[in-house]
Design a protein around this motif. Structure first.
Motif, PDB file in Angstrom:
ATOM      1  N   ARG A 181       0.671   9.983  -4.487  1.00 21.39           N
ATOM      2  CA  ARG A 181       1.117  10.436  -5.811  1.00 21.39           C
ATOM      3  C   ARG A 181       0.876   9.389  -6.898  1.00 21.39           C
ATOM      4  NH1 ARG A 181       7.734  10.355  -5.912  1.00 21.39           N
ATOM      5  NH2 ARG A 181       8.066   8.433  -4.727  1.00 21.39           N
ATOM      6  N   TYR A 182       0.530   8.163  -6.489  1.00 24.08           N
ATOM      7  CA  TYR A 182       0.232   7.106  -7.460  1.00 24.08           C
ATOM      8  C   TYR A 182      -1.271   6.918  -7.666  1.00 24.08           C
ATOM      9  CZ  TYR A 182       4.987   6.067  -5.926  1.00 24.08           C
ATOM     10  OH  TYR A 182       6.318   6.172  -5.592  1.00 24.08           O
TER      11      TYR A 182
ATOM     12  N   ARG B  64      15.429   1.092   2.662  1.00 23.84           N
ATOM     13  CA  ARG B  64      15.183   0.567   4.001  1.00 23.84           C
ATOM     14  C   ARG B  64      15.022  -0.949   3.982  1.00 23.84           C
ATOM     15  NH1 ARG B  64      14.659   5.510   3.936  1.00 23.84           N
ATOM     16  NH2 ARG B  64      14.709   6.889   5.758  1.00 23.84           N
ATOM     17  N   LYS B  65      14.485  -1.463   2.902  1.00 25.70           N
ATOM     18  CA  LYS B  65      14.381  -2.914   2.761  1.00 25.70           C
ATOM     19  C   LYS B  65      15.777  -3.543   2.802  1.00 25.70           C
ATOM     20  CE  LYS B  65      12.820  -6.507  -0.440  1.00 25.70           C
ATOM     21  NZ  LYS B  65      12.105  -6.790  -1.705  1.00 25.70           N
TER      22      LYS B  65
ATOM     23  N   GLU C 106       6.559   0.597  -8.916  1.00 20.00           N
ATOM     24  CA  GLU C 106       7.556   0.133  -7.959  1.00 20.00           C
ATOM     25  C   GLU C 106       7.550   1.038  -6.734  1.00 20.00           C
ATOM     26  OE1 GLU C 106       9.677  -2.517  -7.948  1.00 20.00           O
ATOM     27  OE2 GLU C 106       8.556  -3.222  -9.708  1.00 20.00           O
ATOM     28  N   PRO C 107       7.804   0.486  -5.542  1.00 20.40           N
ATOM     29  CA  PRO C 107       7.895   1.332  -4.348  1.00 20.40           C
ATOM     30  C   PRO C 107       8.998   2.367  -4.506  1.00 20.40           C
ATOM     31  CG  PRO C 107       7.818  -0.989  -3.745  1.00 20.40           C
ATOM     32  CD  PRO C 107       7.989  -0.938  -5.228  1.00 20.40           C
ATOM     33  N   PRO C 108       8.880   3.511  -3.813  1.00 17.66           N
ATOM     34  CA  PRO C 108       9.913   4.551  -3.907  1.00 17.66           C
ATOM     35  C   PRO C 108      11.282   4.029  -3.484  1.00 17.66           C
ATOM     36  CG  PRO C 108       7.982   5.336  -2.702  1.00 17.66           C
ATOM     37  CD  PRO C 108       7.790   3.873  -2.904  1.00 17.66           C
TER      38      PRO C 108
ATOM     39  N   HIS D 166       0.840  -1.202   0.000  1.00 19.62           N
ATOM     40  CA  HIS D 166       0.000   0.000   0.000  1.00 19.62           C
ATOM     41  C   HIS D 166       0.877   1.255   0.000  1.00 19.62           C
ATOM     42  CE1 HIS D 166      -3.124   2.887   1.048  1.00 19.62           C
ATOM     43  NE2 HIS D 166      -4.004   1.950   0.786  1.00 19.62           N
ATOM     44  N   PRO D 167       0.551   2.265  -0.803  1.00 21.82           N
ATOM     45  CA  PRO D 167       1.345   3.505  -0.811  1.00 21.82           C
ATOM     46  C   PRO D 167       1.463   4.169   0.559  1.00 21.82           C
ATOM     47  CG  PRO D 167      -0.095   3.445  -2.722  1.00 21.82           C
ATOM     48  CD  PRO D 167      -0.478   2.268  -1.861  1.00 21.82           C
TER      49      PRO D 167
END
Length: 347
Positions: free
Chosen positions: A293-294, A336-337, A328-330, A249-250
């Motif tokens: 923003r998505y 952080r991943k 794709e996630p920011p 989720h964003p």
């Protein structure tokens, strides 16, 4: 895994001079026996309201459970009278509150405050209850428990007061323990001690914990599963690894991106733009859409369902629809991943 608590389609409103605030808008989650479920989100997302509804601690004057069930051992707590709930509260389900100084009675010795629930629910004599209270004070790591038993809250440090609050909550070996931001009022060193204490105690007394917090760093250390709340709804739920290493989720992306790390410089710290929704007038579509923003056109028109990511991982975002564009996630989430994975491998 056996379910000990089920919250189904819970809707809670507050009636104010300005109108009806729809604080909880269809919350669903389960708590399994022996697990720690963390509920995370910004202030105002509905975390504490949900926990207080479970405990029957919402103000009767202006709050209303409009629909839904809170099932515990076959009973719907939402439909119980306050008198019936008194037999469960403190005995089967206990709560640790945020500020230990306001949780404790300053005019009563701490020993007496621990004895009260023991005598009420376990029907022990005063002598037996005192013995049990001293054992609990020792269990939560308070030195000289016999001496401390006779002292007042102001004679304890902040961390020790929170240990007393935990002792009161654990006095009757509850099956469910709700911890509502129990470390927020404490400094970082004491926070770590309290979190370690709770993890150790859970193993000793075999309780299930709902841990409410806005701090994702805390979640990584204490929880088995995570439910992310926003705008009175759960927008993502999964195991700790799923939510941290594969967030969908964003809003979860925003929470993870805004976590400071040891190598974060001041100017790099991310903040989610905008403000939480006005629940006097809940949005028609996805509550997070104005800050996302998505966001697509459908986000403004229709609330997304919970899409299945895995058997244990679900997220309410239209980005998971088969026809949605692939996003794709920011980079901050990816960074952080990598940091989380590095820490995990290091442990």
């Amino acid at each position: 895994m056996e379910k000990i608590l089920e919250v189904k389609d819970l809707h809670i409103s507050f009636h104010t001079f300005s109108g009806e605030v729809q604080a909880i808008r269809g919350v669903n989650f389960d708590l399994h026996k022996g697990e720690t479920l963390a509920i995370v989100g910004e202030s105002g997302s509905g975390k504490s309201v949900t926990s207080k509804a479970i405990m029957h601690l919402l103000p009767e004057s202006n709050s209303e459970i409009k629909q839904g069930q809170i099932l515990f051992e076959g009973k719907d707590l939402a439909k119980l009278s306050d008198k019936a709930m008194q037999k469960i509260r403190g005995k089967d389900i206990s709560m640790i509150f945020q500020d230990p100084m306001t949780s404790l009675n300053p005019t009563m010795k701490v020993g007496r405050q621990i004895i009260e629930p023991i005598m009420k629910h376990q029907k022990l004599s005063k002598g037996a209850a005192k013995k049990r209270a001293i054992e609990i004070l020792d269990l939560v790591g308070i030195p000289n428990p016999e001496v401390r038993f006779e002292q007042y809250p102001h004679q304890f440090s902040g961390g020790m007061r929170q240990r007393v609050v935990i002792a009161i909550a654990l006095a009757c070996n509850p099956k469910v323990l709700i911890a509502d931001e129990p470390t927020t009022a404490l400094d970082v060193t004491i926070q770590a001690q309290i979190l370690e204490l709770m993890k150790a105690l859970q193993k000793k007394i075999d309780t299930s914990i709902i841990f409410i917090t806005h701090d994702l760093g805390v979640v990584a250390n204490v929880a088995d599963r995570v439910a992310v709340m926003y705008g009175g709804k759960i927008v993502e739920v999964g195991t700790v690894d799923e939510v941290f290493y594969n967030p969908q989720h964003p809003y979860t992306w925003g929470l993870i991106s805004s976590m400071p790390t040891l190598d974060t410089e001041d100017e790099e710290l991310y903040a989610i733009p905008g403000t939480p929704p006005d629940l006097l007038h809940p949005p028609k579509g996805d509550a997070f859409a104005p800050r996302n923003r998505y966001a697509m056109k459908i986000d403004l028109e229709k609330q997304p369902p919970m899409f299945k990511v895995s058997d244990t991982h679900y997220a309410a975002t239209w980005l998971l629809h088969p026809e949605a564009p692939k996003v794709e996630p920011p980079e901050a989430v990816q960074k952080r991943k990598r940091q989380f994975l590095g820490l995990k491998e290091g442990n």
